[in-house]
Scaffold this active site. Structure first.
Site, PDB file in Angstrom:
ATOM      1  N   SER A 179       0.827  -1.213   0.000  1.00  0.00           N
ATOM      2  CA  SER A 179       0.000   0.000   0.000  1.00  0.00           C
ATOM      3  C   SER A 179       0.860   1.261   0.000  1.00  0.00           C
ATOM      4  O   SER A 179       1.852   1.364   0.717  1.00  0.00           O
ATOM      5  CB  SER A 179      -0.908   0.017   1.234  1.00  0.00           C
ATOM      6  N   LYS A 197     -13.404  -4.320   1.555  1.00  0.00           N
ATOM      7  CA  LYS A 197     -14.260  -3.143   1.300  1.00  0.00           C
ATOM      8  C   LYS A 197     -15.764  -3.422   1.458  1.00  0.00           C
ATOM      9  O   LYS A 197     -16.516  -2.537   1.829  1.00  0.00           O
ATOM     10  CB  LYS A 197     -13.996  -2.572  -0.093  1.00  0.00           C
TER      11      LYS A 197
END
Length: 292
Positions: free
Chosen positions: A23, A74
């Site tokens: 990330s 998510k």
């Protein structure tokens, strides 16, 4: 820039995902935090899907201020939150969670991230314009919602999987989003590209290491109008084949780095409860990190 001293008073932010070590969020968020001189740290937090529920409870227990959510959490995180904003409900995914009144509140800043360059650098009247979106995954949902927010007259979503396409079209139900939205099989792309004022790639085709691939054939891309905008949500390589092809047609090109920066900006404003954060510092930190 001196590294901040981490103490017992340092406030925690982070990103949850699996895997999460790649990330880029810590790079840009920690650069902004250092620039602002705040006693916060933003950490990558690897969490396996089977540990998600216990991890979210643990983050609450140690007073984490907020966190970003990436693949594969998510959607899975949504039932674990006390509140989900209408925008995240419309997209059906959460990418930003904040602690408010001892409860987790989930939202989605991908829409803001996506539309930011279209509202600033490339601002125009979109009400007579046509958007063509490649792909029908989670990112495509944010792009559709963003195009609707900008007021596009027509939004066409193109995909290869008929079942998923139909489900994508039906998933908006009777929401205002459904009014201007049409779904198409990939064979329709050749007819749609000449009409496109905005052509968006939300698929992973062309992403590193497959740097020589593009979701659009050269013949189809040659039908794109000069002056149209080609927008690729991928940011490595820089630029992608898709954007290189579009540029040859005289199109304006936008890559995924700006969306990454702007969705991060929107999240940081929520966590820090600030009107402004140092966007340029965040963008520059990422460009430097990626050697762009």
């Amino acid at each position: 820039m001196t590294k901040p001293l981490i103490t017992g008073k340092t406030q925690l932010l982070g990103v949850i995902g699996h895997p999460v070590e790649h990330s880029l969020s810590p790079v840009m968020h920690n650069a902004a935090i250092a620039q602002l001189g705040l006693d916060y740290i933003y950490l990558p937090l690897p969490i396996k899907p089977e540990n998600l529920e216990v991890a979210i409870a643990g983050l609450a227990a140690i007073n984490v201020v907020g966190f970003s959510v990436t693949i594969p959490h998510k959607q899975a995180i949504m039932p674990l939150l006390s509140e989900i904003t209408p925008v995240a409900q419309a997209i059906g995914a959460v990418n930003t969670v904040s602690r408010q009144n001892n409860q987790w509140v989930g939202t989605n800043t991908d829409i803001e991230g996506f539309i930011a360059p279209l509202q600033t650098t490339y601002q125009q009247d979109w009400s007579q314009k046509v958007a063509v979106i490649l792909g029908h995954g989670g990112a495509a949902r944010a792009v559709v919602a963003g195009c609707q927010q900008l007021g596009f007259a027509q939004i066409h979503v193109v995909g290869r999987n008929m079942q998923k396409l139909a489900a994508f079209g039906n998933s908006w139900g009777n929401s205002p989003l459904a009014e201007n939205l049409q779904v198409h099989i990939w064979d329709d792309l050749a007819q749609l590209i000449p009409q496109a004022n905005l052509l968006v790639n939300t698929t992973p085709v062309g992403m590193y290491p497959h740097v020589n691939e593009s979701p659009v054939s050269i013949a189809d891309m040659q039908k794109l109008s000069p002056g149209a905008i080609a927008y690729d949500l991928i940011y490595i390589p820089h630029p992608t084949q898709f954007l290189q092809q579009a540029q040859k047609q005289g199109a304006i090109t936008i890559d995924g780095l700006e969306m990454l920066v702007q969705q991060g900006v929107a999240a940081l404003k929520i966590w820090l409860q600030r009107e402004t954060v140092p966007v340029d510092v965040m963008r520059q930190a990422l460009r430097q990190h990626l050697c762009l």
